[in-house]
Design an enzyme around this catalytic site. Structure first.
Site, PDB file in Angstrom:
ATOM      1  N   ASP A 128      -1.282  23.705  27.736  1.00  0.00           N
ATOM      2  CA  ASP A 128      -0.463  24.579  28.195  1.00  0.00           C
ATOM      3  C   ASP A 128      -0.179  26.268  28.126  1.00  0.00           C
ATOM      4  OD1 ASP A 128       1.404  22.983  28.845  1.00  0.00           O
ATOM      5  OD2 ASP A 128       2.408  22.137  27.170  1.00  0.00           O
ATOM      6  N   HIS A 170       8.798  28.562  21.071  1.00  0.00           N
ATOM      7  CA  HIS A 170       8.081  26.845  20.323  1.00  0.00           C
ATOM      8  C   HIS A 170       7.570  27.001  19.609  1.00  0.00           C
ATOM      9  CE1 HIS A 170      10.531  24.472  24.342  1.00  0.00           C
ATOM     10  NE2 HIS A 170       9.864  25.698  24.952  1.00  0.00           N
ATOM     11  N   GLY A 178       4.087  24.844  23.973  1.00  0.00           N
ATOM     12  CA  GLY A 178       5.014  24.720  25.346  1.00  0.00           C
ATOM     13  C   GLY A 178       4.859  27.011  25.895  1.00  0.00           C
ATOM     14  N   ASP A 205      18.187  28.469  26.297  1.00  0.00           N
ATOM     15  CA  ASP A 205      17.206  27.647  27.363  1.00  0.00           C
ATOM     16  C   ASP A 205      17.292  26.154  27.597  1.00  0.00           C
ATOM     17  OD1 ASP A 205      13.973  27.358  27.473  1.00  0.00           O
ATOM     18  OD2 ASP A 205      14.049  28.501  27.555  1.00  0.00           O
ATOM     19  N   HIS A 207      15.352  24.229  27.705  1.00  0.00           N
ATOM     20  CA  HIS A 207      14.268  23.116  26.488  1.00  0.00           C
ATOM     21  C   HIS A 207      15.175  23.444  25.140  1.00  0.00           C
ATOM     22  CE1 HIS A 207      11.936  24.524  30.015  1.00  0.00           C
ATOM     23  NE2 HIS A 207      11.089  23.540  29.545  1.00  0.00           N
ATOM     24  N   ASP A 295      15.892  29.639  32.315  1.00  0.00           N
ATOM     25  CA  ASP A 295      15.368  27.879  33.401  1.00  0.00           C
ATOM     26  C   ASP A 295      16.276  27.294  32.940  1.00  0.00           C
ATOM     27  OD1 ASP A 295      14.777  27.906  30.686  1.00  0.00           O
ATOM     28  OD2 ASP A 295      13.006  27.226  30.401  1.00  0.00           O
ATOM     29  N   TYR A 334      11.393  30.805  34.806  1.00  0.00           N
ATOM     30  CA  TYR A 334      10.260  30.549  36.236  1.00  0.00           C
ATOM     31  C   TYR A 334      10.160  30.551  37.731  1.00  0.00           C
ATOM     32  CZ  TYR A 334       9.087  29.250  31.301  1.00  0.00           C
ATOM     33  OH  TYR A 334       8.490  29.065  30.186  1.00  0.00           O
TER      34      TYR A 334
END
Length: 413
Positions: A128, A170, A178, A205, A207, A295, A334
Site C-alpha cells: 500500500d 491512516h 493506507g 472519508d 474509510h 472518496d 481517487y
C-alpha cells in the site's frame, strides 16, 4: 428586493445557496479570515506520493480558475522538521524515511528502494505504501502544510484554514498505512492543543479515520467522529464499529457511524447533522478539524457511497456555520476530477462564494468532460442503509454522548 426565483436551491438550516449571489445580510460573514496553504514546492512534493500523482494540480488549478484564490490568504508552508514529526511519530520510523529518501533527480519517482525488504515492511512500507524517491521530503511537506494551517488558527491569523494536501488519517506512530506515510492530522491537532482545550475531529472519508482515533483513544480533550463504510475486515481498514468509543478518560470521546453501500445525500445529511449537533452540545469544542475525504462521492473507484459534492458540502457548511475556528483537510479521493470538484466547492463555502455550474476554461478543462460542469448527480445503486438500522445507530450514539462528563470536568484533565 431578493428575487427568490433566481435560486436553484436554498437550505435554511445552513444558509447555503448553490447558484445565486448571497443575500446582502450574509455579506458580513465573508469577512471571516480564511486562508489556504499552497506553494509550488508543496504541490511538487505532495504529488510524489504515487497514489496521488496529478491530483493536487487538478485541485489547485480548479480553485484558481474559479477566482477563489483572490478571496483567500495564501500561506506558504515550511517543511516539517524531524523534531516536529517526532511529536507523534517514532524516531526510528522518521529516521528510516530520512535515510531512505534517496533524493534523486531521476524522472522515475516510483522507483522502489528496497520496499520489499524486511526492515521496510516493519514500518508498513510495502504494497500500500511503497518507498519512492523523495519520500521523506513528501512527508515533511504534507506534515508541514497541516502544521502551518493549524498555526494560523493558533496565532489568530485565520478563523478558517484550508489544506487540501493534508488529511492522511491512516498514518500510525511508527508505520505507514493506507497510502498515508505520516499522520499530519494528529500533528495538527497536537499543535492546536497548544491553545485550544477541546478539539473536535470530524472525518467524512469513506474509510474509517483509524489513525487519528487510535492516537487520541484515551484522551478527553479530543473527540473523534467518523462517518464511514463498515463491513468488518472486508473493507479497509476494517475498524470503526459502533462499539469503539474510547477508553479510560477518553471513553465516549470516540464516535463511529458505520454505514453501508449506497447511502445518498438526504439520509447522510440527516445523520451528520443529528450526530454533530449532539456532539457539539455535549463536547462544546473550541476548534474543529474536519477531514473531507472525497472518496465518499458517487463514482469513486474505491468507495461505494452515492453522495454528491453539493450533498456532502452541506455537511461541511453545517460545521462552518458554528463559527468557531475550523481546519478543513483533504484525504482520500481517487476520482481526481470529482475530488477537485468537491474541494473547490468546499473552498467556495468557506469564503461564502457561489460558483457557476460551468467549469471555467483552464489548463485541465478536458478532465471534466463530457458535461464540463462542477456538480453531478449520483449513480443509481441500491441503498443498503435501512432507516431502522440507522435509527438504532443514532439512538446508541445518543446514549454514548449522554455519558460524557461536563465540559467543566473535561477542563480539569
Amino acid at each position: 428586493e431578493l428575487d427568490w426565483r433566481q435560486f436553484r436551491s436554498w437550505d435554511m438550516a445552513t444558509a447555503t445557496c448553490v447558484s445565486a449571489k448571497l443575500p446582502e445580510e450574509d455579506e458580513c460573514s465573508k469577512k471571516k479570515k480564511v486562508c489556504i496553504v499552497h506553494s509550488k514546492q508543496l504541490l511538487d512534493l505532495a504529488e510524489k506520493n504515487p497514489r496521488f500523482t496529478g491530483r493536487g494540480s487538478l485541485v489547485h488549478s480548479l480553485i484558481e480558475a474559479y477566482g477563489l484564490l483572490n478571496k483567500l490568504r495564501i500561506l506558504e508552508p515550511s517543511l516539517a522538521t524531524k523534531k516536529e514529526l517526532q511529536t507523534f511519530h517514532s524516531s526510528a520510523y522518521i529516521h528510516f524515511l530520512d535515510t531512505h529518501n534517496n533524493d534523486s533527480s531521476d524522472d522515475d519517482d516510483l522507483l522502489l528502494l528496497g520496499a520489499e525488504s524486511e526492515e521496510a515492511e516493519v514500518f508498513g512500507l510495502g504494497y500500500d505504501c511503497p518507498l519512492f524517491a523523495g519520500v521523506f521530503q513528501c512527508v515533511s511537506a504534507v506534515a508541514g502544510s497541516s502544521l502551518t494551517a493549524a498555526s494560523a488558527l493558533v496565532d489568530g491569523e485565520a478563523s478558517v484554514a484550508l489544506n487540501w494536501y493534508g488529511g492522511w488519517h491512516h498514518g500510525r506512530k511508527d508505520e505507514a498505512s493506507g497510502f498515508c506515510y505520516c499522520n499530519d492530522i494528529v500533528l495538527a491537532i497536537l499543535r492546536l492543543q497548544e491553545k485550544f482545550q477541546r478539539v473536535l475531529y470530524v472525518d467524512i472519508d469513506v474509510h474509517h479515520g483509524d489513525g487519528v482515533e487510535d492516537a487520541f483513544y484515551h484522551s478527553p480533550r479530543v473527540m473523534t467522529v467518523s462517518l464511514h463504510k463498515y463491513c468488518g475486515p472486508g473493507f479497509f481498514p476494517g475498524t470503526g464499529d459502533l462499539d469503539s468509543v474510547g477508553s479510560g478518560k477518553g471513553r465516549y470521546h470516540c464516535i463511529n457511524v458505520p454505514l453501508s453501500d449506497g447511502i445518498r445525500d438526504e439520509q447522510y445529511e440527516k445523520i451528520f447533522k443529528r450526530v454533530l449537533s449532539e456532539v457539539k452540545l455535549s463536547f462544546d469544542p473550541h476548534v474543529v478539524v474536519m477531514q473531507c475525504g472525497a472518496d465518499m462521492l458517487s463514482g469513486d473507484p474505491v468507495g461505494s457511497f452515492c453522495l454528491t459534492p453539493e450533498g456532502a458540502g452541506k455537511c461541511v457548511s453545517f460545521v462552518l456555520h458554528w463559527d468557531i475556528p475550523t481546519l478543513l483537510l483533504g484525504g482520500g479521493g481517487y476520482h481526481f476530477s470529482n475530488t477537485a470538484r468537491f474541494w473547490t466547492h468546499c473552498t467556495a463555502l468557506a469564503v461564502r462564494e457561489v460558483l457557476s455550474y460551468e467549469i471555467p476554461d483552464h489548463d485541465h478543462f478536458a478532465h471534466y468532460g463530457p458535461d464540463y460542469e462542477l456538480y453531478f448527480t449520483a449513480a443509481n445503486r441500491p441503498n443498503d442503509n435501512p432507516q431502522k438500522k440507522i435509527d438504532n445507530i443514532l439512538q446508541t450514539i445518543s446514549q454514548y454522548l449522554s455519558n460524557l462528563p461536563s465540559s467543566a470536568e473535561t477542563q480539569r484533565f
